[in-house]
Design an enzyme around this catalytic site. Structure first.
Site, PDB file in Angstrom:
ATOM      1  N   GLY A   1     -75.777  40.793  -4.928  1.00 45.00           N
ATOM      2  CA  GLY A   1     -76.738  41.182  -5.974  1.00 45.00           C
ATOM      3  C   GLY A   1     -77.540  42.515  -5.445  1.00 45.00           C
ATOM      4  N   ASP A   2     -77.613  42.667  -4.230  1.00 46.64           N
ATOM      5  CA  ASP A   2     -78.367  43.863  -3.465  1.00 46.64           C
ATOM      6  C   ASP A   2     -77.489  45.229  -4.064  1.00 46.64           C
ATOM      7  OD1 ASP A   2     -80.573  42.683  -2.268  1.00 46.64           O
ATOM      8  OD2 ASP A   2     -79.124  41.642  -1.172  1.00 46.64           O
ATOM      9  N   ARG A   3     -76.085  44.905  -3.678  1.00 45.40           N
ATOM     10  CA  ARG A   3     -75.124  46.028  -4.104  1.00 45.40           C
ATOM     11  C   ARG A   3     -75.207  46.403  -5.540  1.00 45.40           C
ATOM     12  NH1 ARG A   3     -72.926  50.193  -2.260  1.00 45.40           N
ATOM     13  NH2 ARG A   3     -74.346  50.835  -3.417  1.00 45.40           N
TER      14      ARG A   3
ATOM     15  N   ALA B   1     -78.845  48.222  -6.227  1.00 39.89           N
ATOM     16  CA  ALA B   1     -78.584  49.538  -5.532  1.00 39.89           C
ATOM     17  C   ALA B   1     -77.865  50.456  -6.196  1.00 39.89           C
ATOM     18  CB  ALA B   1     -78.187  49.253  -3.933  1.00 39.89           C
TER      19      ALA B   1
END
Length: 476
Positions: free
Chosen positions: A254-256, A259
């Protein structure tokens, strides 16, 4: 190719630990697995992971987060040094830490400790938000977004703001360009019961539309794990499917996603483009080993520019190999990309965890095909290949055959079309020398660049004959 635009990440940083080992027996005093030979790794977590991932794309990143005087905060600052500029907010309590215990790559248990919260905003932090050209808010519910809410609301009125929400955090500020909840988070935010079996598209679409209106967001992208993401502006949603099925550790995916989307919006891309590329990036992240791939990634490396992609391809292959994945390579001129090429590349990608396409340079194509080729210059061929969802990287070779490049890539699988079935490829011995395997895929009959070029060359003549006949009929 212009340099990636700077990105400001605002949110709650964590310090993540993994204890990875083997579990081959149960404990004698309780029915729990015994994890042996455990190796400990430490990495940025939460908003700090999102910042590190954005920086790995080669863009300047500033992280606004709450840090204290505890050892966990000091460790995190060391991990981010020379990669991310950090603007500190005061922290009440100790920095939150997350420890996972894994066996064979599968998480067995997670331990959380440290409940530190951002105490207040600072003038430096407000100034960083006011001067940002794009903002990613990674809200893990520990107060950073809350103390800067007024500044973030002002930012959303003038620049792209991407908000990655958390059930423990507050709602995004009105006007956020893109909000990125998971399907389960979207269901909770919309006030519904958790969907059975991970939910369905109808539920996700309904939740996304409701959240666009409730949050007054420009758009909401509900991430669907291996299925991709559903993008809604409040009406009929757009489904962006994953290019391939990626199996592996999804921690940080989810962070990837967030971002990548935030970075592309900072670069001026459309929301639809940003979400599509974010789905691709998150899929590749999982396929390359997830957070394990960060240890193999060179934080100082800058992605290669268009027309100079080989170093990027080598780094991609190295990351996948280091994470225990399968590297697949395929080669050719790919002059006038056609259905046969696409079928081969899609089939090749499904056999491994990344696909590197080795493409002949213009000089190499001329030597092999004659003075009239290539019809499409190498920079354009690279751009078209990179646009395919099944292609992870492209490398260029100038020789007549790709042996030298293959020796650097060392793929596990070298994929070729089935029209080579009755002959031994010259590079077969080389691939087999490091334990690799040459694999042939069915040839899509009747498709070739030469045939397409010859057909196109005949078309103007036929058109001219048809026009001339019509004129003759007109005179008659």
């Amino acid at each position: 190719m212009s340099a990636p635009a700077p990105l400001l990440v605002v949110g709650d940083a964590l310090l993540d630990h993994d204890l990875c080992g083997r579990a081959e027996r149960l404990a004698p005093d309780a029915p729990v697995p015994v994890v042996s030979e455990a190796r400990r790794t430490t990495r940025p977590g939460g908003a700090a992971l999102a910042a590190a991932l954005a920086a790995s794309d080669g863009r300047p990143v500033t992280l606004v987060t709450a840090l204290g005087d505890d050892e966990a905060s000091a460790s995190l600052v060391r991990l981010l040094a020379d990669r991310v500029r950090v603007v500190r907010l005061p922290l009440t309590g100790a920095l939150s830490r997350k420890t996972r215990i894994l066996a064979g790559g599968t998480p067995l248990l997670r331990l959380d400790d440290g409940e530190g919260r951002a105490r207040e905003a600072t003038d430096e932090a407000r100034r960083a938000v006011a001067e940002a050209g794009a903002v990613l808010v990674a809200d893990y519910g520990r107060g950073t977004a809350e103390v800067l809410r007024e500044a973030l609301a002002s930012a959303a009125a003038r620049v792209p703001v991407v908000w990655d929400p958390h059930p423990r955090g507050g709602p995004p500020v009105p006007g956020a360009r893109l909000v990125t909840p998971s399907a389960s988070e979207a269901r909770a935010f919309a006030g519904g019961e958790p969907p059975a079996g991970g939910g369905d598209l109808r539920t996700a679409a309904s939740d996304a539309g409701a959240l666009v209106r409730a949050w007054r967001a420009v758009s909401v992208a509900v991430t669907l794990g291996g299925r991709g993401a559903l993008l809604s502006h409040g009406e009929t949603p757009l489904l962006v499917p994953s290019p391939v099925t990626a199996e592996g550790d999804a921690c940080g995916a989810g962070d990837r996603f967030a971002a990548t989307a935030a970075g592309l919006l900072a670069d001026g891309e459309l929301t639809e483009t940003a979400v599509r590329e974010a789905v691709h990036a998150a899929t590749r992240y999982v396929a390359e080993g997830g957070v394990r791939s960060l240890a193999a990634h060179d934080p100082d490396a800058v992605p290669a520019a268009d027309g100079e992609p080989t170093e990027d391809a080598l780094r991609t292959a190295a990351r996948v190999r280091a994470a225990g994945g399968t590297v697949v390579a395929a080669g050719g001129c790919f002059d006038l990309l056609h259905a046969g090429h696409v079928a081969l590349l899609q089939a090749a990608r499904r056999t491994g965890d990344c696909l590197v396409v080795c493409v002949n340079s213009d000089a190499s194509v001329r030597r092999r095909k004659g003075g009239g080729r290539p019809l499409v210059p190498v920079a354009d061929r690279i751009r078209v290949l990179r646009a395919l969802e099944c292609v992870d990287a492209v490398a260029v070779f100038d020789e007549d055959t790709p042996e030298r490049l293959l020796g650097e890539l060392r793929p596990h699988i070298w994929a070729k079309g089935g029209d080579y079935a009755l002959q031994r490829l010259p590079e077969a011995s080389l691939v087999e020398s490091w334990g690799g395997q040459v694999v042939l895929f069915p040839y899509l009959d009747g498709r070739s660049t030469t045939g397409l070029a010859e057909k196109a060359a005949r078309s103007p003549k036929r058109a001219g004959q048809a026009t001339g006949s019509a004129r003759e009929r007109g005179r008659g």
